[in-house]
Design an enzyme around this catalytic site. Structure first.
Site, PDB file in Angstrom:
ATOM      1  N   ALA A  65       0.865  -1.183   0.000  1.00  0.00           N
ATOM      2  CA  ALA A  65       0.000   0.000   0.000  1.00  0.00           C
ATOM      3  C   ALA A  65       0.903   1.235   0.000  1.00  0.00           C
ATOM      4  O   ALA A  65       2.048   1.178   0.455  1.00  0.00           O
ATOM      5  CB  ALA A  65      -0.877  -0.007   1.240  1.00  0.00           C
ATOM      6  N   GLY A 110       0.588  -5.129   0.690  1.00  0.00           N
ATOM      7  CA  GLY A 110      -0.554  -5.224  -0.214  1.00  0.00           C
ATOM      8  C   GLY A 110      -0.218  -5.945  -1.517  1.00  0.00           C
ATOM      9  O   GLY A 110      -1.112  -6.508  -2.166  1.00  0.00           O
ATOM     10  N   GLU A 113      -0.504  -9.538  -0.676  1.00  0.00           N
ATOM     11  CA  GLU A 113      -1.936  -9.809  -0.490  1.00  0.00           C
ATOM     12  C   GLU A 113      -2.671  -9.857  -1.824  1.00  0.00           C
ATOM     13  O   GLU A 113      -3.566 -10.678  -2.020  1.00  0.00           O
ATOM     14  CB  GLU A 113      -2.538  -8.733   0.427  1.00  0.00           C
ATOM     15  CG  GLU A 113      -2.015  -8.834   1.856  1.00  0.00           C
ATOM     16  CD  GLU A 113      -2.382  -7.620   2.689  1.00  0.00           C
ATOM     17  OE1 GLU A 113      -1.951  -6.490   2.329  1.00  0.00           O
ATOM     18  OE2 GLU A 113      -3.097  -7.765   3.692  1.00  0.00           O
ATOM     19  N   GLU A 133       4.203  -5.219   7.406  1.00  0.00           N
ATOM     20  CA  GLU A 133       3.377  -4.200   8.079  1.00  0.00           C
ATOM     21  C   GLU A 133       3.773  -3.936   9.529  1.00  0.00           C
ATOM     22  O   GLU A 133       3.692  -2.797  10.001  1.00  0.00           O
ATOM     23  CB  GLU A 133       1.891  -4.602   8.024  1.00  0.00           C
ATOM     24  CG  GLU A 133       1.241  -4.418   6.659  1.00  0.00           C
ATOM     25  CD  GLU A 133       1.442  -5.594   5.715  1.00  0.00           C
ATOM     26  OE1 GLU A 133       2.232  -6.509   6.047  1.00  0.00           O
ATOM     27  OE2 GLU A 133       0.813  -5.596   4.644  1.00  0.00           O
TER      28      GLU A 133
HETATM   29  N1  COA Z   1       4.578   3.231  -0.453  1.00  0.00           N
HETATM   30  C1  COA Z   1       4.989   4.395  -0.975  1.00  0.00           C
HETATM   31  N2  COA Z   1       6.128   4.542  -1.677  1.00  0.00           N
HETATM   32  C2  COA Z   1       6.896   3.456  -1.835  1.00  0.00           C
HETATM   33  C3  COA Z   1       6.546   2.201  -1.303  1.00  0.00           C
HETATM   34  C4  COA Z   1       5.326   2.109  -0.599  1.00  0.00           C
HETATM   35  N3  COA Z   1       4.877   0.948  -0.089  1.00  0.00           N
HETATM   36  N4  COA Z   1       7.515   1.305  -1.623  1.00  0.00           N
HETATM   37  C5  COA Z   1       8.438   1.986  -2.332  1.00  0.00           C
HETATM   38  N5  COA Z   1       8.064   3.291  -2.446  1.00  0.00           N
HETATM   39  C6  COA Z   1       8.782   4.352  -3.142  1.00  0.00           C
HETATM   40  C7  COA Z   1       9.953   4.874  -2.324  1.00  0.00           C
HETATM   41  O1  COA Z   1       9.508   5.814  -1.369  1.00  0.00           O
HETATM   42  C8  COA Z   1      10.804   5.485  -3.410  1.00  0.00           C
HETATM   43  O2  COA Z   1      10.222   6.711  -3.786  1.00  0.00           O
HETATM   44  P1  COA Z   1      11.179   8.027  -4.023  1.00  0.00           P
HETATM   45  O3  COA Z   1      12.104   7.616  -5.144  1.00  0.00           O
HETATM   46  O4  COA Z   1      10.206   9.092  -4.394  1.00  0.00           O
HETATM   47  O5  COA Z   1      11.899   8.224  -2.716  1.00  0.00           O
HETATM   48  C9  COA Z   1      10.615   4.530  -4.572  1.00  0.00           C
HETATM   49  O6  COA Z   1       9.388   3.844  -4.326  1.00  0.00           O
HETATM   50  C10 COA Z   1      11.723   3.504  -4.703  1.00  0.00           C
HETATM   51  O7  COA Z   1      11.824   2.819  -3.466  1.00  0.00           O
HETATM   52  P2  COA Z   1      13.216   2.679  -2.663  1.00  0.00           P
HETATM   53  O8  COA Z   1      12.862   2.423  -1.223  1.00  0.00           O
HETATM   54  O9  COA Z   1      14.100   3.824  -2.962  1.00  0.00           O
HETATM   55  O10 COA Z   1      13.824   1.368  -3.344  1.00  0.00           O
HETATM   56  P3  COA Z   1      14.833   0.312  -2.687  1.00  0.00           P
HETATM   57  O11 COA Z   1      15.259  -0.576  -3.783  1.00  0.00           O
HETATM   58  O12 COA Z   1      15.865   1.007  -1.865  1.00  0.00           O
HETATM   59  O13 COA Z   1      13.917  -0.532  -1.639  1.00  0.00           O
HETATM   60  C11 COA Z   1      11.959  -1.770  -0.959  1.00  0.00           C
HETATM   61  C12 COA Z   1      12.883  -1.346  -2.132  1.00  0.00           C
HETATM   62  C13 COA Z   1      10.763  -2.502  -1.552  1.00  0.00           C
HETATM   63  C14 COA Z   1      12.717  -2.691  -0.003  1.00  0.00           C
HETATM   64  C15 COA Z   1      11.489  -0.508  -0.187  1.00  0.00           C
HETATM   65  O14 COA Z   1      10.975   0.430  -1.131  1.00  0.00           O
HETATM   66  C16 COA Z   1      10.425  -0.766   0.838  1.00  0.00           C
HETATM   67  O15 COA Z   1      10.710  -1.285   1.907  1.00  0.00           O
HETATM   68  N6  COA Z   1       9.164  -0.376   0.521  1.00  0.00           N
HETATM   69  C17 COA Z   1       8.067  -0.457   1.469  1.00  0.00           C
HETATM   70  C18 COA Z   1       7.583  -1.874   1.593  1.00  0.00           C
HETATM   71  C19 COA Z   1       6.452  -1.952   2.599  1.00  0.00           C
HETATM   72  O16 COA Z   1       6.639  -1.702   3.801  1.00  0.00           O
HETATM   73  N7  COA Z   1       5.242  -2.301   2.139  1.00  0.00           N
HETATM   74  C20 COA Z   1       4.084  -2.445   2.966  1.00  0.00           C
HETATM   75  C21 COA Z   1       3.314  -1.198   3.027  1.00  0.00           C
HETATM   76  S1  COA Z   1       1.877  -1.368   4.061  1.00  0.00           S
END
Ligand code: COA
Length: 259
Positions: A65, A110, A113, A133
């Protein structure tokens, strides 16, 4: 239909829905979730679509999400957001046409999911899955606490839910969270071949299997078998049943019409 956060393509009776916010790793904002609902309804409605592949653009399937929207939600907003998302995901699960999650990269929160709401999951060797989460101070909101234990069992589900850890595709396959793992450059072709083999079968029989499994999982074995026998009988009324059996006896491929 036109979409802002998705692409929707149809070829060879297969609709491919691609979540298309690659700069945000396809994070599901509310608008994208709403579009997913419109897209699955379009796929179910269209006569030129027999099955659905769901994937993500770029290096993620869906990274969860959209945290920028969740951050400021009130308790009631959160409850409504979860219910709205759950209703959309349920439409993938109850689609009478087969749905396959084609997991090209991160499938987190999400995203995991959403993949679990599809009928089958194929993952690239590069995919990473998880329910992170708890690291954000919340529980999954789009069915993760319910579908994950049904797929992988209570212990493995709670291990993933309570650590919030990401696992790789091989581990997800070992647990039963994904059904097949393939090399990244073989992913699309493998998913299309699998869907092609599914949609060669009688459409009403496919819909019957999906509904019997869905309804059967929500009840006990005896009731579930009653649901199955009802479909078994009902499908005897179809011309596709007669065609399928005649084709077998005549040693030729069946020509199904969905009637
Ligand atoms: N919501 C909003 N933005 C997200 C996102 C999310 N769930 N997951 C990634 N993004 C965005 C990042 O903020 C970043 O945006 P920016 O370039 O404007 O800063 C972009 O996507 C790239 O992500 P980044 O974190 O820089 O890539 P990475 O390769 O370093 O890490 C992940 C990849 C997937 C490990 C990391 O993005 C992450 O942990 N995301 C969240 C996962 C999560 O907690 N999901 C559950 C949500 S309820």
């Amino acid at each position: 239909m036109s979409y802002e956060f998705l692409t929707f393509d149809v070829a060879d009776r297969i609709a491919t829905i691609t979540v298309n916010r690659p700069d945000k790793l396809n994070a599901l904002n509310d608008a994208t979730i709403a579009e997913l609902g419109v897209a699955i309804d379009e796929a179910v409605r269209r006569d030129d679509v027999a099955g659905v592949l769901l994937t993500g653009a770029g290096r993620a399937f869906v990274a969860g999400a959209d945290i920028s929207e969740l951050e400021s939600q009130s308790p009631l907003d959160g409850q409504q957001r979860a219910r709205a998302g759950q209703a959309v995901f349920r439409r993938f699960e109850t689609s009478p046409k087969p749905t396959i999650a084609v997991i090209n990269g991160f499938a987190l929160g999400g995203g995991c999911e959403l993949a679990m709401s599809c009928h089958v999951r194929i993952a690239s060797e590069k995919a990473k899955l998880g329910q992170p989460e708890v690291k954000l101070g919340i529980v999954p909101g789009y069915g993760g606490t319910q579908r994950l234990p049904r797929l992988v069992g209570r212990g493995a589900a709670l291990k993933l839910l309570l650590t919030g850890d990401m696992i790789d595709a091989a581990e997800a396959h070992r647990l039963g969270l994904v059904d097949q793992v393939v090399a990244p450059d073989a992913l699309t072709e493998t998913a299309r071949a699998l869907m092609t083999s599914m949609i060669a079968n009688a459409p009403l029989a496919l819909a019957g299997c999906i509904e019997a499994v869905n309804r059967g999982q929500d009840t006990d074995l005896v009731q579930g078998c009653t649901i199955e026998s009802d479909f078994f009988g009902l499908l005897s009324a179809t011309s596709d049943m007669r065609e399928g059996m005649r084709a077998f006896l005549e040693k030729r491929p069946a020509n199904f019409t969905g009637r």
